[in-house]
Design an enzyme around this catalytic site. Structure first.
Site, short mmCIF file in Angstrom:
data_model
loop_
_atom_site.label_atom_id
_atom_site.label_comp_id
_atom_site.label_asym_id
_atom_site.label_seq_id
_atom_site.Cartn_x
_atom_site.Cartn_y
_atom_site.Cartn_z
N SER A 165 14.50 -20.53 11.55
CA SER A 165 14.87 -21.12 10.27
C SER A 165 15.75 -20.25 9.38
O SER A 165 16.59 -20.77 8.65
CB SER A 165 13.61 -21.53 9.49
OG SER A 165 12.74 -20.43 9.34
N ASP A 183 8.01 -18.92 -0.64
CA ASP A 183 7.14 -19.12 0.52
C ASP A 183 6.90 -17.83 1.29
O ASP A 183 6.16 -17.81 2.27
CB ASP A 183 7.70 -20.20 1.46
CG ASP A 183 9.06 -19.82 2.05
OD1 ASP A 183 9.55 -18.70 1.80
OD2 ASP A 183 9.63 -20.68 2.75
N HIS A 216 11.22 -17.36 3.95
CA HIS A 216 12.64 -17.64 4.00
C HIS A 216 13.39 -16.84 2.93
O HIS A 216 13.00 -16.84 1.76
CB HIS A 216 12.90 -19.13 3.82
CG HIS A 216 12.28 -19.95 4.89
ND1 HIS A 216 11.28 -20.88 4.66
CD2 HIS A 216 12.48 -19.95 6.24
CE1 HIS A 216 10.91 -21.43 5.80
NE2 HIS A 216 11.62 -20.88 6.78
#
Length: 303
Positions: A39, A245, A248
């Site tokens: 990601s 979070d 990221h």
């Protein structure tokens, strides 16, 4: 619902076969770069979760920094195997079922063009899929085959493969067994890619982790920094700002990372002998260990 989205992704990838490659239009792309991993390569810069009590309701804020703006000399190979003008989010049609935001790709390409205006057109080949373990990138697997096929398609236009940009490993921090095997799997992956693309001297620029999904981040980082392949350079993302979070990296961090990757690539162009790993260490107090609800759910059906 979420496993169903994974099935859509896998079906989307499996439907790409060698017949599709013959339909790729001729282009003027001269410098082709593969973007692969999970990601943080796909891009989550500017993605905000508005959900509460464990619920996920993500949106992208739509903010595109100047360093990531579109440029007529930067193209991307889209999911339909066509060259189009590249724009953020680069992986929105590749990393299916996810909310994609800013990644390092556009910052990288713009930085390369700025520092080397004579390099010509840059073609980006997005292949990253969020939440994936390195074992899912093994030769013969869906993700590996997808990456190879997309790269082969990009090369049919007459371009030159210039590099593989790789940012992955957060998912492997959750298991001690995965952490122990990571160096072997990573080294095997890089060797297989270079062999299968018939590019033994292709520069591979990997990112050492800035964040973690589990407790084995330092084992993964040690494996990444310890890779001793002559083609591989490493940029260290440790210390780059991480979002709320704790996994990221932020939009501004993605801009900086793209510039670091550009620095590493341009050094490969001026150093044609043995390529040594780059140690770009910055410091940060950002948390390095957490769990991620979305990635855990998406990856669970395949573990």
């Amino acid at each position: 619902m979420i496993p169903f989205l994974w099935l859509i992704l896998l079906a989307h990838i499996r439907w790409v076969n060698t017949a599709d490659l013959a339909n790729v239009p001729t282009s003027h792309v001269l410098n082709i770069f593969i973007l692969a991993g999970q990601s943080n390569m796909s891009g989550r810069g500017g993605v905000v979760n508005h959900g509460q009590n464990g619920m996920v309701n993500e949106t992208w804020d739509g903010v595109i920094p100047p360093e990531c703006q579109s440029n007529l000399n930067i193209l991307k190979l889209n999911a339909g195997f066509q060259w189009v003008e590249a724009q953020e989010p680069l992986h929105q049609d590749i990393d299916l079922g996810k909310v994609c935001g800013v990644g390092p790709g556009m910052s990288f390409a713009n930085s390369v063009l700025k520092r080397d205006p004579n390099i010509g057109v840059i073609g980006l080949v997005p292949c990253a899929i969020g939440g994936t373990n390195i074992s899912e990138w093994a030769r013969g697997g869906v993700l590996y085959n997808h990456m190879i096929r997309r790269t082969e398609a990009a090369l049919q236009g007459g371009g030159k493969l210039q590099g593989l940009l790789w940012y992955q490993g957060e998912s492997d921090t959750q298991s001690l067994e995965d952490a122990k095997l990571y160096r072997f799997r990573l080294k095997r992956l890089f060797k297989n890619v270079l062999h299968d693309l018939q590019s033994p001297s292709l520069p591979v620029i990997q990112v050492a982790l800035a964040s973690s999904l589990g407790p084995y981040m330092e084992q993964i980082r040690k494996a990444q920094v310890g890779i001793n392949l002559p083609n591989v350079r490493t940029v260290d993302a440790k210390g780059l700002p991480v979002g709320m979070d704790y996994v990221h990296i932020t939009t501004l961090a993605q801009v900086q990372l793209g510039q670091m990757l550009a620095d590493a690539f341009l050094q490969t162009q001026t150093t044609q002998a043995v390529l040594l790993p780059i140690d770009q260490t910055v410091t940060s107090n950002a948390p390095k260990c957490c769990s991620n609800f979305v990635l855990d759910l998406l990856s669970s059906p395949f573990k």
